[in-house]
Write an enzyme that holds these catalytic residues in place. Sequence first.
Site, PDB file in Angstrom:
ATOM      1  N   ASP A 105      82.124  10.170  65.193  1.00 31.08           N
ATOM      2  CA  ASP A 105      83.444  10.795  65.101  1.00 31.08           C
ATOM      3  C   ASP A 105      84.262   9.990  64.099  1.00 31.08           C
ATOM      4  O   ASP A 105      84.300   8.750  64.193  1.00 31.08           O
ATOM      5  CB  ASP A 105      84.169  10.737  66.449  1.00 31.08           C
ATOM      6  CG  ASP A 105      83.553  11.638  67.506  1.00 31.08           C
ATOM      7  OD1 ASP A 105      82.633  12.403  67.183  1.00 31.08           O
ATOM      8  OD2 ASP A 105      84.014  11.575  68.660  1.00 31.08           O
ATOM      9  N   SER A 246      87.299   1.058  63.090  1.00 32.36           N
ATOM     10  CA  SER A 246      86.098   0.580  62.412  1.00 32.36           C
ATOM     11  C   SER A 246      85.681   1.596  61.358  1.00 32.36           C
ATOM     12  O   SER A 246      86.244   2.674  61.269  1.00 32.36           O
ATOM     13  CB  SER A 246      84.961   0.396  63.423  1.00 32.36           C
ATOM     14  OG  SER A 246      85.436  -0.097  64.657  1.00 32.36           O
TER      15      SER A 246
END
Length: 286
Positions: A105, A246
């Site tokens: 995602d 991230s």
Amino acid sequence: MRKCKGNVPKKSSNNKVLDFLYRTESGRKVLKVLVHPAVSNIGRVFLNTRLSCVFINPFIRANNIDLSGCEKFGFNSYNDFFHRRYRKGYLDIDMNRDDFISPCDARLSVYEIGEDSVFNIKNTEYDLHDLLKDKKLAERYKGGHLWLYRLCVDDYHRYIYPVNGIKSGNRRINGVYHTVQPIANDYYPIYKENTREYCLIKTKDAGTVLMMEVGALLVGRIANDEICAARVSRGGEKGHFEFGGSTIIVMTQKDKVVPDKVYTESTACGIETVVKLGQKVGVMKN
């Protein structure tokens, strides 16, 4: 005039904090401490304790997190919640042989890699030599594509292999932990300064695919499941990030994978496009 397409992500709720850290002199002094790996390690220790559970419910409410697909509903720590796993069969993964899929995602941008091994992200120029710390390897991706998947804190933080193939062992490049929010890229070349880890996946249909995980602000650990060389399968779990935003970077070789137009056109307009783990983002040319 080119029309910009794509699903534009909502602004993050922590923009004010990042504005202070990156755009003010006093904030950048604080930042020098926060990006140090030792700070991430201290944060990770706390977020692995039961005391950190007090942050779970407020985070769920603030970000409208849906837990209905989770394997379990009781968590031992904040990190246990953060890298929660969905139950088998819950994720919708495109298994069409010719399709190239998203490993996570994220907010996706796709960049062309020049014949000089240079690519440009948000007006910051990067050289593959600096990113990979390997000039010979960088040569293999000239003229190809770099797929930049930026995860936010409310995304699912487990990631998968986008292809079938034989993977190499993992190479780790130690560094610091800047945020991967776009603001940081205005002040620091984050993708050649941040801690990162990558492997190569040799495939029949897409050449040799490079997959890299990039740690970010307050991410104390990139946790990859496979350490040594192994045969891997599309949709198989590769690993997870612990707390924080991230990035995953995927590189494909010249003429091996064609990105769907919506991603290249949106990137050219400076727009990131929201994608889901397992979603088609391109086509392999076999």
